[in-house]
Motif scaffolding. Structure first.
Motif, PDB file in Angstrom:
ATOM      1  N   SER A 162       0.810  -1.227   0.000  1.00 45.40           N
ATOM      2  CA  SER A 162       0.000   0.000   0.000  1.00 45.40           C
ATOM      3  C   SER A 162       0.838   1.268   0.000  1.00 45.40           C
ATOM      4  CB  SER A 162      -0.942   0.003   1.210  1.00 45.40           C
ATOM      5  OG  SER A 162      -0.203  -0.058   2.411  1.00 45.40           O
TER       6      SER A 162
ATOM      7  N   ILE B 207       8.012   1.011  -1.230  1.00 49.72           N
ATOM      8  CA  ILE B 207       8.526   0.078  -2.241  1.00 49.72           C
ATOM      9  C   ILE B 207       7.410  -0.850  -2.726  1.00 49.72           C
ATOM     10  CG2 ILE B 207      10.054  -1.923  -2.537  1.00 49.72           C
ATOM     11  CD1 ILE B 207      12.055  -0.441  -0.639  1.00 49.72           C
TER      12      ILE B 207
ATOM     13  N   GLY C 116      -3.512   1.270   6.847  1.00 51.58           N
ATOM     14  CA  GLY C 116      -3.885   2.320   5.892  1.00 51.58           C
ATOM     15  C   GLY C 116      -4.855   1.823   4.841  1.00 51.58           C
TER      16      GLY C 116
ATOM     17  N   ASN D 227       7.034  -8.326   1.101  1.00 48.50           N
ATOM     18  CA  ASN D 227       7.665  -7.020   1.285  1.00 48.50           C
ATOM     19  C   ASN D 227       7.282  -6.364   2.616  1.00 48.50           C
ATOM     20  OD1 ASN D 227       8.593  -4.183   0.129  1.00 48.50           O
ATOM     21  ND2 ASN D 227       6.425  -3.923   0.689  1.00 48.50           N
TER      22      ASN D 227
ATOM     23  N   TYR E  33      16.641  -6.333  13.417  1.00 50.01           N
ATOM     24  CA  TYR E  33      16.175  -6.175  12.038  1.00 50.01           C
ATOM     25  C   TYR E  33      17.117  -6.954  11.108  1.00 50.01           C
ATOM     26  CZ  TYR E  33      15.007  -3.546   7.702  1.00 50.01           C
ATOM     27  OH  TYR E  33      14.653  -3.168   6.433  1.00 50.01           O
TER      28      TYR E  33
ATOM     29  N   THR F 134      16.379   3.708   0.421  1.00 52.87           N
ATOM     30  CA  THR F 134      15.486   3.968  -0.710  1.00 52.87           C
ATOM     31  C   THR F 134      14.593   5.161  -0.404  1.00 52.87           C
ATOM     32  OG1 THR F 134      15.526   1.618  -1.236  1.00 52.87           O
ATOM     33  CG2 THR F 134      13.745   2.882  -2.194  1.00 52.87           C
TER      34      THR F 134
HETATM   35  N1  LIG Z   1      12.879   2.125   2.439  1.00 52.84           N
HETATM   36  C1  LIG Z   1      14.135   1.700   2.582  1.00 52.84           C
HETATM   37  O1  LIG Z   1      15.103   2.479   2.607  1.00 52.84           O
HETATM   38  C2  LIG Z   1      14.390   0.214   2.695  1.00 52.84           C
HETATM   39  C3  LIG Z   1      15.738  -0.212   2.684  1.00 52.84           C
HETATM   40  C4  LIG Z   1      16.002  -1.563   2.772  1.00 52.84           C
HETATM   41  C5  LIG Z   1      14.962  -2.474   2.843  1.00 52.84           C
HETATM   42  N2  LIG Z   1      13.684  -2.033   2.863  1.00 52.84           N
HETATM   43  C6  LIG Z   1      12.627  -3.050   2.934  1.00 52.84           C
HETATM   44  O2  LIG Z   1      11.682  -2.791   1.922  1.00 52.84           O
HETATM   45  C7  LIG Z   1      10.387  -3.191   2.360  1.00 52.84           C
HETATM   46  C8  LIG Z   1       9.412  -2.037   2.193  1.00 52.84           C
HETATM   47  O3  LIG Z   1       9.885  -0.942   2.950  1.00 52.84           O
HETATM   48  P1  LIG Z   1       9.276   0.533   2.758  1.00 52.84           P
HETATM   49  O4  LIG Z   1      10.339   1.461   3.182  1.00 52.84           O
HETATM   50  O5  LIG Z   1       8.671   0.654   1.417  1.00 52.84           O
HETATM   51  O6  LIG Z   1       8.127   0.516   3.890  1.00 52.84           O
HETATM   52  P2  LIG Z   1       6.889   1.492   4.126  1.00 52.84           P
HETATM   53  O7  LIG Z   1       6.875   2.611   3.140  1.00 52.84           O
HETATM   54  O8  LIG Z   1       6.908   1.814   5.574  1.00 52.84           O
HETATM   55  O9  LIG Z   1       5.644   0.542   3.795  1.00 52.84           O
HETATM   56  C9  LIG Z   1       5.426  -0.561   4.607  1.00 52.84           C
HETATM   57  C10 LIG Z   1       4.255  -1.376   4.085  1.00 52.84           C
HETATM   58  O10 LIG Z   1       4.087  -2.479   4.983  1.00 52.84           O
HETATM   59  C11 LIG Z   1       2.826  -2.349   5.657  1.00 52.84           C
HETATM   60  N3  LIG Z   1       3.025  -2.658   7.063  1.00 52.84           N
HETATM   61  C12 LIG Z   1       3.556  -1.881   8.032  1.00 52.84           C
HETATM   62  N4  LIG Z   1       3.568  -2.530   9.210  1.00 52.84           N
HETATM   63  C13 LIG Z   1       3.027  -3.745   8.962  1.00 52.84           C
HETATM   64  C14 LIG Z   1       2.748  -4.877   9.776  1.00 52.84           C
HETATM   65  N5  LIG Z   1       3.053  -4.900  11.087  1.00 52.84           N
HETATM   66  N6  LIG Z   1       2.161  -5.955   9.191  1.00 52.84           N
HETATM   67  C15 LIG Z   1       1.864  -5.960   7.862  1.00 52.84           C
HETATM   68  N7  LIG Z   1       2.101  -4.919   7.044  1.00 52.84           N
HETATM   69  C16 LIG Z   1       2.678  -3.833   7.597  1.00 52.84           C
HETATM   70  C17 LIG Z   1       2.370  -0.932   5.444  1.00 52.84           C
HETATM   71  O11 LIG Z   1       0.942  -0.887   5.490  1.00 52.84           O
HETATM   72  P3  LIG Z   1       0.176   0.281   6.327  1.00 52.84           P
HETATM   73  O12 LIG Z   1       0.670   1.569   5.736  1.00 52.84           O
HETATM   74  O13 LIG Z   1      -1.254   0.013   6.108  1.00 52.84           O
HETATM   75  O14 LIG Z   1       0.618   0.115   7.761  1.00 52.84           O
HETATM   76  C18 LIG Z   1       2.928  -0.635   4.056  1.00 52.84           C
HETATM   77  O15 LIG Z   1       2.101  -1.197   3.065  1.00 52.84           O
HETATM   78  C19 LIG Z   1      10.546  -3.685   3.772  1.00 52.84           C
HETATM   79  O16 LIG Z   1      10.642  -5.082   3.803  1.00 52.84           O
HETATM   80  C20 LIG Z   1      11.850  -3.043   4.240  1.00 52.84           C
HETATM   81  O17 LIG Z   1      12.485  -3.819   5.245  1.00 52.84           O
HETATM   82  C21 LIG Z   1      13.359  -0.704   2.787  1.00 52.84           C
END
Ligand SMILES: NC(=O)c1ccc[n+]([C@@H]2O[C@H](COP(=O)([O-])OP(=O)(O)OC[C@H]3O[C@@H](n4cnc5c(N)ncnc54)[C@H](OP(=O)(O)O)[C@@H]3O)[C@@H](O)[C@H]2O)c1
Length: 253
Positions: free
Chosen positions: A16, A19, A41, A92, A162, A195
């Motif tokens: 939602s 990434i 959300g 994800n 983590y 990211t």
């Molecule tokens: N962004 C970075 O810099 C980065 C770097 C390395 C790896 N990653 C990895 O990439 C992936 C996505 O990260 P992102 O930064 O795009 O995250 P994000 O923008 O915070 O989005 C997280 C997503 O996961 C959902 N979510 C949050 N808490 C949850 C829970 N307890 N159970 C189920 N769903 C949940 C959220 O839904 P709601 O909004 O409805 O809560 C949202 O759809 C993750 O696995 C993260 O570890 C990200």
């Protein structure tokens, strides 16, 4: 290149925002049906599903919370009932943890705090794979992409738990690749570097951004779309024989 995704049923957990939302869009652009999950959300998720479904193939938003095992089962059940199965899983979703207070040591984190965090960031993903993989085997085709983090490879101060949860995905993928490879199912890991999601952009101190840019060969951070491109390839028919691998998308850092 034909990605072979037209009409395929794709489940993107945590689809939602950030990434996951970019991944969901990338699959929809290839003509796939996309089920994206959210935890809290619902409005944003429903809006995105409507947008992706409009004029193209179907899309849906379903609730899936890592800390609520029933929702993991029910989310997969909903997609399976509506579309008959899942061809591509992108795992994800993540449960974020607050940073440790400055000066607090690793050994001072209470078991009650870290055990649940570790469990939520690992067990539901493995369970989700269990739920979708039988159908993939039966149809002799499936793609699984697990989203890890550069923290699993490089480490990062204060992110031990983590890092532990994400590292486990790599070992899981290596072994699962053996179990499902002869059934036409390929499983890989994508490791994003820092990211530029909304969450990161709003919370990133300038000095950390500069430090990251200075140590990245391409001189820029990855966008969610950069990560989605790698996921799309590994989770498509264009990926014909790559499995058990990790692809880092971090500008070469
Ligand atoms: N962004 C970075 O810099 C980065 C770097 C390395 C790896 N990653 C990895 O990439 C992936 C996505 O990260 P992102 O930064 O795009 O995250 P994000 O923008 O915070 O989005 C997280 C997503 O996961 C959902 N979510 C949050 N808490 C949850 C829970 N307890 N159970 C189920 N769903 C949940 C959220 O839904 P709601 O909004 O409805 O809560 C949202 O759809 C993750 O696995 C993260 O570890 C990200």
């Amino acid at each position: 290149m034909d990605m072979g995704l037209t009409g395929r049923r794709v489940l993107v957990t945590g689809g939602s925002s950030g990434i996951g939302a970019a991944v969901a869009r990338a699959y929809a652009d290839e003509g796939a049906r996309v089920a994206l999950t959210y935890r809290g959300g619902d409005e944003a998720a429903e809006r995105l599903a409507r947008e992706l479904g409009a004029g193209r193939h179907a899309a849906m938003a379903v609730r899936y919370s890592l800390g609520e095992p029933d929702t993991v089962e029910s989310a997969v059940a909903t997609v399976t009932e509506r579309w008959g199965g899942v061809d591509v899983l992108v795992a994800n979703a993540v449960r974020w943890a607050p940073r440790r207070a400055p000066g607090t040591r690793f050994e001072e984190v209470a078991s009650g705090d870290w055990r649940g965090f570790l469990d939520d960031n690992l067990a539901p993903t493995l369970r989700t794979v269990q739920l979708v993989v039988a159908g993939m085997r039966a149809r002799s085709w499936g793609r699984i992409v697990l989203i890890s983090s550069h923290v699993a490879l490089d480490g990062h101060r204060g992110q031990e738990f983590y890092g532990a949860a994400k590292s486990a995905l790599h070992g899981f993928a290596r072994s699962l690749a053996w179990d499902v490879g002869r059934d036409g199912v390929l499983v890989n890991v994508v490791c994003p570097g820092l990211t530029t999601t909304e969450r990161v952009l709003t919370g990133l101190p300038d000095e950390i951004r500069e430090r990251e840019l200075g140590s990245t060969p391409t001189g820029r951070l990855s966008s969610p779309e950069d990560i989605a491109g790698a996921v799309l390839f590994l989770g498509s028919a264009a990926n014909a024989n790559t499995t058990g691998q990790t692809l880092t998308v971090s500008g070469g850092r």
